[in-house]
Scaffold this motif. Structure first.
Motif: not given
Length: 107
Positions: A83-100
């Motif tokens: 569950f923690v890895s799913m949350l972190m993956f979602g956070w990293l994906r949103r962070y990358r999209e925000g940077l882009a």
């Protein structure tokens, strides 16, 4: 609703991971037990294996769950990690999209 599916997926992943570790532990016990009649316990006391000679020349095998507590704790720990890895993956994906999205135009 999205979190519910993530929790259910994490619980399922934890269960499958615990089953795989229990199976690997039983197989390891099978190949590491040398003498018949020896009761071997593995996976933090969770699984057992015992082979015994019978009077007609055959062998009996006993394997299974020795202690459910160890198995359930392993299941919960693996579920939380999933569950923690799913949350972190979602956070990293949103962070990358925000940077882009906020990337300055280099042209």
């Amino acid at each position: 609703m999205k979190r519910l599916f993530q929790v259910l997926n994490a619980v399922l992943a934890g269960f499958v991971g615990a089953l795989l570790l229990a199976t690997a532990s039983i197989l390891m016990l099978m190949f590491s037990t040398r003498a018949p009649g020896t009761r071997a316990v593995g996976l933090f006391g969770g699984v057992l294996f015992q082979a015994a000679d019978r009077s007609d020349g055959s062998m009996t095998l006993e394997l299974g769950v020795e202690n459910w507590t160890g198995f359930v704790v392993l299941w919960v720990v693996l579920s939380v990690l999933a569950f923690v890895s799913m949350l972190m993956f979602g956070w990293l994906r949103r962070y990358r999209e925000g940077l882009a999205a906020n990337r300055p135009d280099l042209e």
